[in-house]
Design a protein around this motif. Structure first.
Motif, mmCIF file in Angstrom:
data_model
loop_
_atom_site.group_PDB
_atom_site.id
_atom_site.type_symbol
_atom_site.label_atom_id
_atom_site.label_comp_id
_atom_site.label_asym_id
_atom_site.label_seq_id
_atom_site.Cartn_x
_atom_site.Cartn_y
_atom_site.Cartn_z
ATOM 1 N N THR A 80 0.578 -1.200 -0.039
ATOM 2 C CA THR A 80 0.716 -0.096 0.015
ATOM 3 C C THR A 80 0.791 1.025 0.053
ATOM 4 O O THR A 80 1.966 1.157 0.272
ATOM 5 C CB THR A 80 -0.822 -0.044 0.849
ATOM 6 N N ASP A 81 0.783 2.004 -0.704
ATOM 7 C CA ASP A 81 1.167 3.653 -0.466
ATOM 8 C C ASP A 81 0.306 4.623 -0.322
ATOM 9 O O ASP A 81 -0.873 4.384 0.136
ATOM 10 C CB ASP A 81 1.743 3.839 -1.083
ATOM 11 N N LYS A 82 0.393 5.875 -0.394
ATOM 12 C CA LYS A 82 -0.401 7.628 -0.045
ATOM 13 C C LYS A 82 -1.938 7.477 -1.391
ATOM 14 O O LYS A 82 -2.268 7.671 -1.091
ATOM 15 C CB LYS A 82 0.566 8.692 -0.521
ATOM 16 N N THR A 83 -1.464 7.140 -2.346
ATOM 17 C CA THR A 83 -2.643 6.863 -3.669
ATOM 18 C C THR A 83 -3.058 5.733 -3.344
ATOM 19 O O THR A 83 -4.437 5.892 -4.261
ATOM 20 C CB THR A 83 -1.865 7.083 -4.869
ATOM 21 N N ARG B 282 -3.555 6.314 -12.505
ATOM 22 C CA ARG B 282 -4.139 7.017 -11.591
ATOM 23 C C ARG B 282 -5.384 8.384 -10.883
ATOM 24 O O ARG B 282 -5.694 8.621 -9.771
ATOM 25 C CB ARG B 282 -2.609 8.286 -11.776
ATOM 26 N N HIS C 81 -1.657 -0.509 -10.084
ATOM 27 C CA HIS C 81 -2.059 0.102 -8.730
ATOM 28 C C HIS C 81 -4.022 0.273 -8.479
ATOM 29 O O HIS C 81 -4.504 -0.078 -10.323
ATOM 30 C CB HIS C 81 -1.450 1.420 -8.892
ATOM 31 N N ASN D 291 -4.771 -4.003 3.210
ATOM 32 C CA ASN D 291 -3.896 -3.689 3.488
ATOM 33 C C ASN D 291 -2.511 -5.162 2.695
ATOM 34 O O ASN D 291 -3.225 -6.107 2.204
ATOM 35 C CB ASN D 291 -3.660 -4.397 5.611
#
Length: 158
Positions: free
Chosen positions: A10-13, A121, A43, A51
């Motif tokens: 996982t990441d911020k976006t 994105r 993505h 998670n």
């Protein structure tokens, strides 16, 4: 269209999810599995709060599928048509149809690679995690958890 996937990180976006190839994937082509690939990573927006390691349901919109078809199939046909018109009317040599078509297509697919990264994105085009699946706990795992809990209780009593 919905698919089961596994969250890799996982990441911020959002999250990177891994889709495993099924037999139906050869007919669909939506996920663009490379030849001989058993899975792909992409993505996805993490609307469900998943998670790393979670099994999730990922949804892809029809809007993204339609735009993808236009960008991959219709635009190249239009570029070949433009190359033909330019070569035959302006240059007046048929061999230039081939050369200009190749130049236009190479340029377009280079631009398309950049467009693909940007569209991936944008909400509405990128996949979205809509649900975290409940993990199935085997009886053996459940027994291990019970034994661990009992030993913790005994230690706490001492």
């Amino acid at each position: 269209m919905t698919e089961k996937a596994t969250v890799v990180k996982t990441d911020k976006t959002g999250a990177v999810v891994r889709l495993d190839k099924r037999a139906e994937c050869d007919k669909c082509g939506l996920c663009a599995f490379p030849k001989n690939a058993g899975s792909i990573e992409m993505h996805a927006f993490n609307n469900a709060g998943a998670n790393a390691g979670d099994e999730v349901i990922v949804e892809r919109s029809e809007k993204g599928r339609f735009l993808g078809a236009i960008l991959v199939f219709l635009v190249p046909l239009l570029l070949i048509g433009a190359a033909s018109v330019i070569a035959l009317l302006a240059i007046k040599q048929e061999i230039w149809v081939l050369f200009l078509s190749i130049i236009f297509l190479v340029a377009w697919f280079s631009v398309l690679a950049l467009i693909d990264k940007k569209l991936g994105r944008i909400k509405g085009f990128a996949p979205v995690i809509i649900k975290v699946e409940q993990k199935y706990i085997t009886p053996a795992e459940n027994e291990k958890d019970l034994v661990a809990a009992e030993s913790n209780e005994k230690e706490n009593e001492k």
